[in-house]
Structures are given as C-alpha cells and as structure tokens.
Design a protein around this motif. Structure first.
Motif, mmCIF file in Angstrom:
data_model
loop_
_atom_site.group_PDB
_atom_site.id
_atom_site.type_symbol
_atom_site.label_atom_id
_atom_site.label_comp_id
_atom_site.label_asym_id
_atom_site.label_seq_id
_atom_site.Cartn_x
_atom_site.Cartn_y
_atom_site.Cartn_z
ATOM 1 N N ALA B 29 0.864 -1.184 0.000
ATOM 2 C CA ALA B 29 0.000 0.000 0.000
ATOM 3 C C ALA B 29 0.897 1.229 0.000
ATOM 4 O O ALA B 29 1.968 1.225 0.607
ATOM 5 N N THR B 30 0.458 2.276 -0.690
ATOM 6 C CA THR B 30 1.245 3.510 -0.685
ATOM 7 C C THR B 30 0.329 4.707 -0.461
ATOM 8 O O THR B 30 -0.866 4.658 -0.744
ATOM 9 N N PHE B 31 0.922 5.753 0.067
ATOM 10 C CA PHE B 31 0.244 7.035 0.175
ATOM 11 C C PHE B 31 1.194 8.099 -0.354
ATOM 12 O O PHE B 31 2.385 8.091 -0.026
ATOM 13 N N THR B 32 0.668 9.015 -1.170
ATOM 14 C CA THR B 32 1.450 10.163 -1.629
ATOM 15 C C THR B 32 0.724 11.428 -1.212
ATOM 16 O O THR B 32 -0.454 11.611 -1.551
ATOM 17 N N GLY B 33 1.383 12.267 -0.439
ATOM 18 C CA GLY B 33 0.824 13.563 -0.066
ATOM 19 C C GLY B 33 1.354 14.609 -1.030
ATOM 20 O O GLY B 33 2.536 14.595 -1.387
ATOM 21 N N THR B 94 4.132 0.526 2.327
ATOM 22 C CA THR B 94 4.191 -0.556 3.309
ATOM 23 C C THR B 94 4.012 -1.888 2.577
ATOM 24 O O THR B 94 3.259 -1.970 1.608
ATOM 25 N N ALA B 95 4.699 -2.896 3.057
ATOM 26 C CA ALA B 95 4.597 -4.230 2.471
ATOM 27 C C ALA B 95 4.251 -5.224 3.565
ATOM 28 O O ALA B 95 4.860 -5.205 4.644
ATOM 29 N N GLU B 104 -3.603 -0.379 6.780
ATOM 30 C CA GLU B 104 -3.690 0.258 8.105
ATOM 31 C C GLU B 104 -2.350 0.851 8.529
ATOM 32 O O GLU B 104 -2.306 1.919 9.148
ATOM 33 N N ALA B 105 -1.265 0.179 8.214
ATOM 34 C CA ALA B 105 0.059 0.700 8.583
ATOM 35 C C ALA B 105 0.338 2.017 7.864
ATOM 36 O O ALA B 105 0.917 2.949 8.423
ATOM 37 N N CYS B 106 -0.102 2.098 6.615
ATOM 38 C CA CYS B 106 0.092 3.315 5.831
ATOM 39 C C CYS B 106 -0.677 4.480 6.478
ATOM 40 O O CYS B 106 -0.146 5.584 6.642
ATOM 41 N N ASP B 107 -1.920 4.206 6.860
ATOM 42 C CA ASP B 107 -2.786 5.196 7.505
ATOM 43 C C ASP B 107 -2.172 5.639 8.851
ATOM 44 O O ASP B 107 -2.074 6.843 9.154
ATOM 45 N N PHE B 108 -1.735 4.666 9.641
ATOM 46 C CA PHE B 108 -1.098 4.911 10.946
ATOM 47 C C PHE B 108 0.153 5.782 10.785
ATOM 48 O O PHE B 108 0.329 6.783 11.497
#
Lengths: 79, 150
Positions: B29-33, B94-95, B104-108
């Motif tokens: 999962a990835t997040f880009t701000g 996160t992997a 959830e780890a990405c969100d955390f």
C-alpha cells in the motif's frame, strides 16, 4: 563551547540559525541567550519548546561538553 | 528506509522499485501527499527538518508500525526545503503478507507523520509567510490509534 541550533519560528525571532556559544550547562546557555535577547529568552522558555543535547531531548538542566550540539525545538508542525 | 530529500521525487518510480523482487509480499500500500495551492493562498511551502534527529524520530514511528502491523518492509520519503503546489511532499509505502496490515500501517504512519514528526512548516503566500502547527483534526486522527488497538 556549544554549537547552538534554532529551528522554525525561533530562528526567525532570533535572526540566526546556528552559533558557537561558550557554555558549561544548558541553564547557563539559556541565561546567556536571555541576557542578550530577552524576546528569545522568553520564547525558549515558552510552552512546547524542547531542548535537545546531542540530538536527545533533555528535560531540565544538562552539562555541556565543548563539542555539544544544543538544539531548541519549537512545537513541531508535522509533515 | 527513511529518506529526507530537497529534490522533487517521482512516487511512481518509488512504488515500482519498492514493489519489485517480492515473492512473499501479498500487499503493497502507498500514500502520496501533495502540496496544495489552497486557492492561491500558498505559493510555496517550506519544510525544515533537524537532520539526523528528524530521521531518528520518524524511525521510532516506523518501528512501532512494523511491530504493530507485522510489516515486512516500509519506506518513507519526505521532502524538505521549498516545495511548489502540486509537488509530492511525502511518500509512504508498506509491504505485508495481506492487504489489511498494509493499508492500516500506511494510515497509521501518515497520522503520526502529520502530527508528531519533527518538521517545521512555513507557508509563503501573497499575504506573507506564516508558521503552521498541527490542526486539531491532525491530533484527533493520531488519537484514533490509541483507542482502536488491533
């Protein structure tokens, strides 16, 4: 002597980012800075401002070695 | 891996590299701000870090995420210096074996980065510059993880 670093709004308030200041302890350094610039002295004692010596947060006083790095960290903005 | 960079980065390239050569990872999962223009109110965002200290503090958050969600791997890339609206400012990957942990780890990680990470942020706009502190919403987002133990 300590290498003193200011971050965020503290840097703007003081007008400098980094200086070498002779000081045997964190308390002595705070007194020195407050005597020189009362506004900065008050800001350093303000709510949420943390001090780090050699990159570890220090509560209260701490002795400073000649090569110590002291950073004053105002409330953090987050990323 | 945790990296601060003054140079713009390409989140697509970071994802490709992070997701490659994995045989036991079921989920990335990835997040880009991305820096917002705020309807013209923010011309430039300036982010200051304390080199060494900032990476170490983010490392503590990353260790918490690894333990809590059983991550196999994670990556955090964060811009510092002057950032233009539209440019990516943070990338988290996160992997994990399964998707829930990765999501959830990405969100955390983002909730902690937004409220606790040692950055000082200044907005430069048409009306001058101002320093930013975390919003009440940022703190509330982080607090979710204290009550909602998984």
């Amino acid at each position: 002597m300590a290498r003193v670093l200011l971050f965020g709004p503290l840097r703007d308030l003081a007008g400098w980012r980094e200086r070498q200041i002779p000081s045997a302890s964190l308390a002595e350094l705070r007194s020195f800075l407050a005597a020189e610039d009362a506004d900065l002295g008050a800001a350093l004692a303000g709510p949420g401002v943390k001090a780090a010596v050699d990159q570890a947060i220090v509560l209260g006083d701490a002795p400073l070695a000649p090569a110590s790095e002291v950073a004053f960290l105002p409330p953090m903005s987050g990323g | 891996m945790i990296r601060l960079t003054e140079a713009p980065f390409d989140p697509g390239a970071l994802l490709s590299a992070f997701a490659s050569d994995r045989r036991e990872t079921g989920a990335v999962a990835t997040f880009t701000g991305i820096a917002r223009a705020e309807d013209g109110a923010t011309a430039i965002l300036e982010l200051e870090a304390y080199p060494g200290f900032t990476e170490a503090e983010i490392g503590k958050i990353a260790d918490q995420a690894r333990d809590r969600f059983g991550l196999q791997d994670l990556q955090i890339v964060h811009r510092v210096g002057k950032i233009q609206p539209g440019e990516p400012i943070v990338f988290v990957a996160t992997a994990a074996s399964h998707r829930r942990a990765a999501f959830e780890a990405c969100d955390f990680l983002m909730d902690y980065l937004k409220s606790r990470a040692p950055f000082w942020k200044k907005e430069h706009g048409p009306d001058g510059a101002r320093w930013i502190e975390p919003t009440a919403q940022d703190h509330a987002d982080r607090e979710r993880w204290a009550s909602e133990r998984t």
